[in-house]
Write an enzyme that holds these catalytic residues in place. Structure first.
Site, PDB file in Angstrom:
ATOM      1  N   LYS A 168     -10.749   5.351   2.205  1.00 47.01           N
ATOM      2  CA  LYS A 168     -10.042   6.132   1.185  1.00 47.01           C
ATOM      3  C   LYS A 168     -10.998   7.123   0.532  1.00 47.01           C
ATOM      4  CE  LYS A 168      -9.551   5.816  -3.206  1.00 47.01           C
ATOM      5  NZ  LYS A 168      -9.421   7.198  -3.689  1.00 47.01           N
ATOM      6  N   SER A 220     -19.237   6.079  -9.173  1.00 43.90           N
ATOM      7  CA  SER A 220     -19.915   5.944 -10.468  1.00 43.90           C
ATOM      8  C   SER A 220     -20.202   4.483 -10.806  1.00 43.90           C
ATOM      9  CB  SER A 220     -19.042   6.562 -11.550  1.00 43.90           C
ATOM     10  OG  SER A 220     -17.821   5.846 -11.613  1.00 43.90           O
ATOM     11  N   ALA A 222     -19.452   3.015 -13.575  1.00 44.32           N
ATOM     12  CA  ALA A 222     -18.282   2.437 -14.248  1.00 44.32           C
ATOM     13  C   ALA A 222     -17.282   1.910 -13.218  1.00 44.32           C
ATOM     14  CB  ALA A 222     -17.621   3.486 -15.142  1.00 44.32           C
ATOM     15  N   THR A 223     -17.008   2.702 -12.189  1.00 45.28           N
ATOM     16  CA  THR A 223     -16.061   2.242 -11.167  1.00 45.28           C
ATOM     17  C   THR A 223     -16.679   1.116 -10.345  1.00 45.28           C
ATOM     18  OG1 THR A 223     -15.192   4.486 -11.077  1.00 45.28           O
ATOM     19  CG2 THR A 223     -14.481   2.998  -9.351  1.00 45.28           C
ATOM     20  N   CYS A 275     -26.148  12.102  -6.001  1.00 39.91           N
ATOM     21  CA  CYS A 275     -26.507  10.884  -6.731  1.00 39.91           C
ATOM     22  C   CYS A 275     -28.005  10.833  -6.972  1.00 39.91           C
ATOM     23  CB  CYS A 275     -26.033   9.655  -5.973  1.00 39.91           C
ATOM     24  SG  CYS A 275     -26.533   9.679  -4.247  1.00 39.91           S
TER      25      CYS A 275
HETATM   26  P1  NAD Z   1     -15.745   7.591  -9.103  1.00 31.89           P
HETATM   27  O1  NAD Z   1     -16.366   6.254  -9.348  1.00 31.89           O
HETATM   28  O2  NAD Z   1     -14.913   8.181 -10.143  1.00 31.89           O
HETATM   29  O3  NAD Z   1     -14.826   7.551  -7.786  1.00 31.89           O
HETATM   30  C1  NAD Z   1     -15.327   7.143  -6.535  1.00 31.89           C
HETATM   31  C2  NAD Z   1     -14.158   6.643  -5.687  1.00 31.89           C
HETATM   32  O4  NAD Z   1     -13.637   5.442  -6.263  1.00 31.89           O
HETATM   33  C3  NAD Z   1     -12.976   7.599  -5.568  1.00 31.89           C
HETATM   34  O5  NAD Z   1     -12.477   7.525  -4.254  1.00 31.89           O
HETATM   35  C4  NAD Z   1     -11.985   7.007  -6.566  1.00 31.89           C
HETATM   36  O6  NAD Z   1     -10.642   7.337  -6.278  1.00 31.89           O
HETATM   37  C5  NAD Z   1     -12.217   5.532  -6.378  1.00 31.89           C
HETATM   38  N1  NAD Z   1     -11.799   4.680  -7.496  1.00 31.89           N
HETATM   39  C6  NAD Z   1     -11.589   5.011  -8.784  1.00 31.89           C
HETATM   40  N2  NAD Z   1     -11.260   3.921  -9.514  1.00 31.89           N
HETATM   41  C7  NAD Z   1     -11.280   2.875  -8.664  1.00 31.89           C
HETATM   42  C8  NAD Z   1     -11.067   1.475  -8.820  1.00 31.89           C
HETATM   43  N3  NAD Z   1     -10.751   0.933 -10.004  1.00 31.89           N
HETATM   44  N4  NAD Z   1     -11.194   0.682  -7.749  1.00 31.89           N
HETATM   45  C9  NAD Z   1     -11.566   1.196  -6.542  1.00 31.89           C
HETATM   46  N5  NAD Z   1     -11.769   2.518  -6.331  1.00 31.89           N
HETATM   47  C10 NAD Z   1     -11.637   3.341  -7.386  1.00 31.89           C
HETATM   48  O7  NAD Z   1     -16.965   8.535  -8.705  1.00 31.89           O
HETATM   49  P2  NAD Z   1     -16.936  10.096  -8.409  1.00 31.89           P
HETATM   50  O8  NAD Z   1     -16.776  10.812  -9.704  1.00 31.89           O
HETATM   51  O9  NAD Z   1     -16.008  10.385  -7.293  1.00 31.89           O
HETATM   52  O10 NAD Z   1     -18.410  10.324  -7.847  1.00 31.89           O
HETATM   53  C11 NAD Z   1     -19.508  10.641  -8.641  1.00 31.89           C
HETATM   54  C12 NAD Z   1     -20.402   9.442  -8.817  1.00 31.89           C
HETATM   55  O11 NAD Z   1     -20.775   8.915  -7.539  1.00 31.89           O
HETATM   56  C13 NAD Z   1     -21.703   9.781  -9.500  1.00 31.89           C
HETATM   57  O12 NAD Z   1     -22.007   8.793 -10.448  1.00 31.89           O
HETATM   58  C14 NAD Z   1     -22.717   9.732  -8.367  1.00 31.89           C
HETATM   59  O13 NAD Z   1     -24.031   9.480  -8.767  1.00 31.89           O
HETATM   60  C15 NAD Z   1     -22.170   8.645  -7.523  1.00 31.89           C
HETATM   61  N6  NAD Z   1     -22.694   8.734  -6.151  1.00 31.89           N
HETATM   62  C16 NAD Z   1     -23.548   7.765  -5.710  1.00 31.89           C
HETATM   63  C17 NAD Z   1     -24.101   7.854  -4.443  1.00 31.89           C
HETATM   64  C18 NAD Z   1     -25.052   6.817  -3.920  1.00 31.89           C
HETATM   65  O14 NAD Z   1     -25.225   6.743  -2.717  1.00 31.89           O
HETATM   66  N7  NAD Z   1     -25.687   6.010  -4.753  1.00 31.89           N
HETATM   67  C19 NAD Z   1     -23.764   8.928  -3.627  1.00 31.89           C
HETATM   68  C20 NAD Z   1     -22.892   9.897  -4.114  1.00 31.89           C
HETATM   69  C21 NAD Z   1     -22.348   9.784  -5.380  1.00 31.89           C
END
Ligand code: NAD
Length: 469
Positions: A168, A220, A222-223, A275
């Site tokens: 997804k 993120s 939080a998620t 990230c």
């Molecule tokens: P996000 O956490 O808002 O969303 C990520 C994904 O999770 C999306 O597909 C979203 O629809 C889904 N999602 C949202 N709520 C959910 C839930 N309750 N249960 C399951 N899935 C859920 O993050 P974002 O804004 O899309 O991405 C940015 C963040 O990602 C930044 O914090 C960045 O640092 C991090 N990131 C980390 C890496 C890494 O490898 N460590 C790589 C890229 C991005």
């Protein structure tokens, strides 16, 4: 656009019963519509993955071949995929094509990885082997910054290990993943890779679903916490790749003119939406003014614009909430006494454009230093001594990566080794590769991706103990 943006369930296109708009961040307008998976369609995707699992896990040679064929598709169609990525994500076409080629490189790398079978005892009493078994169905959930590459970081090792996948993508960038699912329908047996699109609730439904045995999540902090909590009742395995607030420590023997290009590139790549981008720079007093000037000069010279236009180096921020957040963190820093040595505000006009921003005279305690900004704004912080810089660099819940810069590489490496993070770079930053495990300490993640270690994350260890008595 003539591309196929339908979902892939059980090897076939799934009709959308509902859709949602996908915005082109360069215009702020809806550019396409993507399917919004219904609960029944998620169930169908999970069932298809479950049904495909026994056959897929049994044929390792077919798995390697399929990954190589998938890699070839990425190389052959890089421009086509790249245009879709630019449309939905905003990054310049050249960078988008690079992401697609990177997806091919990663697929090819995993196609050649071995699944080890280790003999740990072979004597009169027993033959004892440790083997890696697939887990079953993997739920893969991805963010919007590198939608295609980060999907491949999950599905290549998951599939090689013998799992089947339901993917997804983020609702901000579903198109390239939908297109990937469609492109692989002829390469993978039906049900091996299912791609569903929808909002955050669809992600939550995947983590609560009783079919997947493993959740591989990038997003993120939080998620990530929500994902871990949702996985707990069923003891699903999780890999969490979460946010970062990477420090770069510049040592007193560094040459500001020599390091400025690399620091700037690693902070502003993908408009800072990485990230493990540099998100704060620690600089000794003696070099401070020169380095701020050098970085500000690069920020002012950067060409920003629609990623489809020639010569553009930086596109828009991907989405409105993120654009507003970057603006809020920059305004907060300026209100607190920081100085914008370059940028400092959004660019007038349509789209989510923000001027590349260098913030000077800012310190720990300011939100833009303490939080993950994930955008084109970089705070430059003064430090008094190396111990002080290390304490500030490590004084955070984040622990994704970090870097140390100096003329004496041994000294820099010794200091880098004291950073509390998953990757510690010396005189470089963001040097990622398929064979390097990537993951975070502390709140930046659980587990790693890439390399054999990433592959093992999609397996369970099994001991096969044959008694000889
Ligand atoms: P996000 O956490 O808002 O969303 C990520 C994904 O999770 C999306 O597909 C979203 O629809 C889904 N999602 C949202 N709520 C959910 C839930 N309750 N249960 C399951 N899935 C859920 O993050 P974002 O804004 O899309 O991405 C940015 C963040 O990602 C930044 O914090 C960045 O640092 C991090 N990131 C980390 C890496 C890494 O490898 N460590 C790589 C890229 C991005």
């Amino acid at each position: 656009m003539p591309e196929d943006f339908s979902m892939t369930i059980g090897g076939r296109a799934a009709d959308a019963t509902a859709t949602f708009g996908v915005i082109d961040p360069a215009t702020g307008e809806v550019a396409e519509r993507a399917p919004d998976a219904s609960p029944a369609q998620l169930d169908a995707a999970m069932s298809a993955a479950e049904a495909a699992y026994p056959g897929w896990r049994g044929d390792e040679a077919a798995r390697r071949e399929a990954l190589l064929a998938a890699a070839d598709i990425m190389f052959a169609r890089s421009e086509e995929f790249g245009r879709v990525l630019t449309l939905e994500q905003g990054k310049p076409l050249r960078d988008a094509i690079r992401e697609v080629v990177g997806a091919g490189v990663w697929l090819r790398y995993f196609a050649g990885l071995e699944l080890p079978r280790e003999v740990i005892q072979d004597d009169a009493a027993a033959l004892v082997e440790v083997v890696r078994r697939p887990m079953g169905v993997v739920a893969a959930i991805t963010p919007w910054n590198y939608p295609l590459l980060l999907a491949v970081w999950k599905l290549a090792p998951a599939l090689l290990a013998g799992n089947t996948v339901v993917l997804k993508p983020s609702p901000f960038t579903p198109l390239s993943s939908l297109m990937l699912g469609a492109a692989l329908r002829d390469v993978l047996p039906p049900g091996v890779l299912n791609v569903v699109s929808g909002g955050d609730a669809l992600g939550a439904a995947m983590t609560a679903h009783d079919v997947p045995r493993k959740i591989s999540f990038t997003g993120s902090v939080a998620t990530g916490r929500r994902v871990a909590a949702a996985a707990a009742p069923d003891l699903k395995r999780v890999t969490l790749e979460l946010g970062g607030n990477d420090p770069a420590i510049v040592l007193d023997d560094a040459d500001p003119a020599a390091v400025a290009d690399r620091l700037f590139a690693a902070a502003f790549q993908n408009n800072g939406q990485v990230c493990s981008a540099i998100k704060r720079v620690y600089v000794p007093d003696a070099l401070y003014a020169d380095l701020v000037d050098a970085l500000a000069e690069r920020a002012r010279a950067a060409r920003i614009g629609n990623g489809m236009d020639d010569g553009v180096q930086y596109g828009p921020i991907n989405n409105r909430p993120q654009y507003e957040r970057v603006g809020e963190l920059v305004a907060d820093a300026l209100a607190g006494g920081a100085r914008a040595a370059a940028g400092g505000r959004p660019v007038d006009g349509p789209g989510y454009f923000f001027a590349p921003t260098i913030l000077a005279d800012v310190d720990d305690g300011a939100r833009i230093v303490d939080e993950e900004q994930f955008g084109p704004a970089l705070p430059i912080v003064r430090y008094a001594g190396v111990e002080d810089a290390l304490a500030r660099a490590n004084g955070t819940h984040f622990g994704l990566s970090g870097s140390v810069w100096g003329a004496d590489a041994d000294r820099a490496a010794e200091i880098a080794g004291r950073l509390e993070c998953g990757t510690a770079w010396v005189n470089t930053h963001l040097a990622l590769a398929p064979h390097q495990p990537f993951g975070g300490f502390k709140h930046s993640g659980v587990g790693v991706e890439n390399g054999p270690w990433g592959l093992y994350g999609f397996t369970e260890l099994q001991v096969v103990h044959r008694s000889k008595n």
